[in-house]
Design a protein around this motif. Structure first.
Motif, PDB file in Angstrom:
ATOM      1  N   PRO A 248     -45.869 -29.481  21.118  1.00  0.00           N
ATOM      2  CA  PRO A 248     -46.626 -28.682  21.900  1.00  0.00           C
ATOM      3  C   PRO A 248     -47.325 -27.187  21.246  1.00  0.00           C
ATOM      4  O   PRO A 248     -46.888 -26.778  20.320  1.00  0.00           O
ATOM      5  CB  PRO A 248     -45.467 -27.870  22.843  1.00  0.00           C
ATOM      6  CG  PRO A 248     -44.199 -28.193  21.813  1.00  0.00           C
ATOM      7  CD  PRO A 248     -44.064 -29.552  20.686  1.00  0.00           C
ATOM      8  N   ASP A 249     -47.955 -27.350  21.845  1.00  0.00           N
ATOM      9  CA  ASP A 249     -49.395 -25.645  22.305  1.00  0.00           C
ATOM     10  C   ASP A 249     -48.419 -24.256  22.489  1.00  0.00           C
ATOM     11  O   ASP A 249     -47.123 -24.134  23.079  1.00  0.00           O
ATOM     12  CB  ASP A 249     -50.455 -26.017  22.268  1.00  0.00           C
ATOM     13  CG  ASP A 249     -50.662 -25.956  23.452  1.00  0.00           C
ATOM     14  OD1 ASP A 249     -50.124 -25.858  24.480  1.00  0.00           O
ATOM     15  OD2 ASP A 249     -51.799 -26.325  24.500  1.00  0.00           O
ATOM     16  N   ALA A 250     -49.134 -23.122  22.679  1.00  0.00           N
ATOM     17  CA  ALA A 250     -48.353 -21.875  23.238  1.00  0.00           C
ATOM     18  C   ALA A 250     -47.896 -22.330  24.405  1.00  0.00           C
ATOM     19  O   ALA A 250     -46.467 -21.137  24.886  1.00  0.00           O
ATOM     20  CB  ALA A 250     -48.857 -20.917  22.860  1.00  0.00           C
ATOM     21  N   ILE A 251     -48.111 -23.040  25.781  1.00  0.00           N
ATOM     22  CA  ILE A 251     -48.093 -23.271  27.043  1.00  0.00           C
ATOM     23  C   ILE A 251     -47.312 -24.546  27.726  1.00  0.00           C
ATOM     24  O   ILE A 251     -46.982 -24.739  28.280  1.00  0.00           O
ATOM     25  CB  ILE A 251     -49.175 -22.917  27.527  1.00  0.00           C
ATOM     26  CG1 ILE A 251     -49.997 -24.173  27.254  1.00  0.00           C
ATOM     27  CG2 ILE A 251     -49.651 -21.571  27.300  1.00  0.00           C
ATOM     28  CD1 ILE A 251     -51.330 -23.496  28.909  1.00  0.00           C
ATOM     29  N   GLY A 252     -46.699 -25.051  25.967  1.00  0.00           N
ATOM     30  CA  GLY A 252     -46.089 -26.396  26.415  1.00  0.00           C
ATOM     31  C   GLY A 252     -46.852 -27.830  26.053  1.00  0.00           C
ATOM     32  O   GLY A 252     -46.500 -29.058  26.560  1.00  0.00           O
ATOM     33  N   THR A 253     -48.329 -27.471  26.265  1.00  0.00           N
ATOM     34  CA  THR A 253     -49.682 -28.748  26.377  1.00  0.00           C
ATOM     35  C   THR A 253     -49.186 -28.879  25.104  1.00  0.00           C
ATOM     36  O   THR A 253     -49.836 -29.147  24.478  1.00  0.00           O
ATOM     37  CB  THR A 253     -50.968 -28.388  26.631  1.00  0.00           C
ATOM     38  OG1 THR A 253     -50.896 -27.548  28.011  1.00  0.00           O
ATOM     39  CG2 THR A 253     -51.991 -29.615  26.832  1.00  0.00           C
TER      40      THR A 253
END
Length: 289
Positions: free
Chosen positions: A215-220
């Motif tokens: 996940p990236d910084a916003i959970g994507t």
């Protein structure tokens, strides 16, 4: 400190955050820049979405928060890498005429202060720049088009017969400069995800991996960067394109929303990605200070 987005955003021409690297434009906020300052104040220096967390328990590059210069039209963010003799990098986000001079002066000052062996100024250009240079940041959006499985001599490493798998050690040794010796060590220790390989003449001649989604910084969900290469004598046969398409198919099939890639402008990987329709997000390049 916290960054003022009304000062920083107008001078961020490429979605690149010091110590983190390229990020998706949708998550590019002042919070990401501030997160790097928080990480620098801890013992581990890792953010949960940092791609380098896969390889080490301690990050070797941190922001020198107390030396940041932040004002309208110009932000200078210095970092210190402790690898080897050490390197100070000043990331220059600025449009002022004397910004390069200020960044160079800061890099030289900090190099002496920290006893680092090298100093660089990292600069950025937008995707529309006619003189793009250095490294191109590219986006593969898995929602934009279907990425079918390619047809050819490419598949997961574990699916090949034992005789082919046994040749990966030799491949890794020949491709050590591209990181495959390190990757092979991680594979043997079962610390990484799948590796896709191309085989010809009963041997591994190309590979891309490891295939991992985080996940990236916003959970994507983001398909993480891979090691990618083909033996010199097998290049020009389309194996690199087959490997790359297999990796993109794997990412899409396993739920990744996107992947960010960095390619040397004009290099083979850059030409491949451009021909495959990836979106250019801008450029990063550096100069010795």
């Amino acid at each position: 400190m916290r960054f003022r987005w009304d000062w920083l955003r107008p001078v961020v021409s490429a979605p690149y955050v010091p110590t983190i690297g390229p990020v998706h434009p949708s998550v590019l906020t002042e919070d990401l820049f501030t997160d790097t300052l928080i990480a620098a104040s801890t013992d581990r220096w890792f953010l949960r979405y940092d791609k380098d967390i896969r390889w080490s328990d301690r990050k070797d590059e941190t922001v020198l928060a107390e030396n940041i210069a932040h004002r309208p039209g110009e932000t200078l963010i210095p970092t210190m890498s402790r690898r080897g003799a050490g390197m100070v990098k000043v990331h220059l986000y600025g449009i002022e005429p004397d910004s390069m001079f200020a960044a160079t002066e800061l890099a030289q000052k900090l190099t002496a202060e920290y006893g680092a062996g090298r100093a660089r100024v990292v600069r950025f250009l937008g995707p529309e720049s006619p003189d793009g240079r250095g490294t191109r940041v590219q986006l593969q959006d898995f929602k934009a088009a279907v990425r079918p499985a390619p047809v050819g001599p490419v598949g997961p490493f574990d699916d090949w017969p034992a005789g082919v798998r046994d040749t990966f050690a030799g491949f890794a040794e020949e491709m050590a400069a591209d990181g495959f010796a390190f990757l092979y060590g991680q594979m043997k220790a079962a610390k990484v995800g799948p590796v896709l390989t191309a085989a010809q003449d009963g041997r591994v001649v190309g590979a891309i991996g490891p295939m991992e989604i985080r996940p990236d910084a916003i959970g994507t969900p983001q398909l993480m960067p891979q090691y990618f290469g083909v033996l010199q004598e097998y290049r020009g046969q389309g194996l690199g394109r087959l490997l790359w398409r297999a990796a993109m198919h794997w990412g899409q099939r396993n739920g990744a929303a996107y992947q960010l890639l960095q390619t040397e402008v004009g290099g083979a990987s850059d030409r491949l990605c451009r021909s495959e329709g990836l979106t250019s997000l801008g450029f990063t390049y550096w100069q010795d200070a």
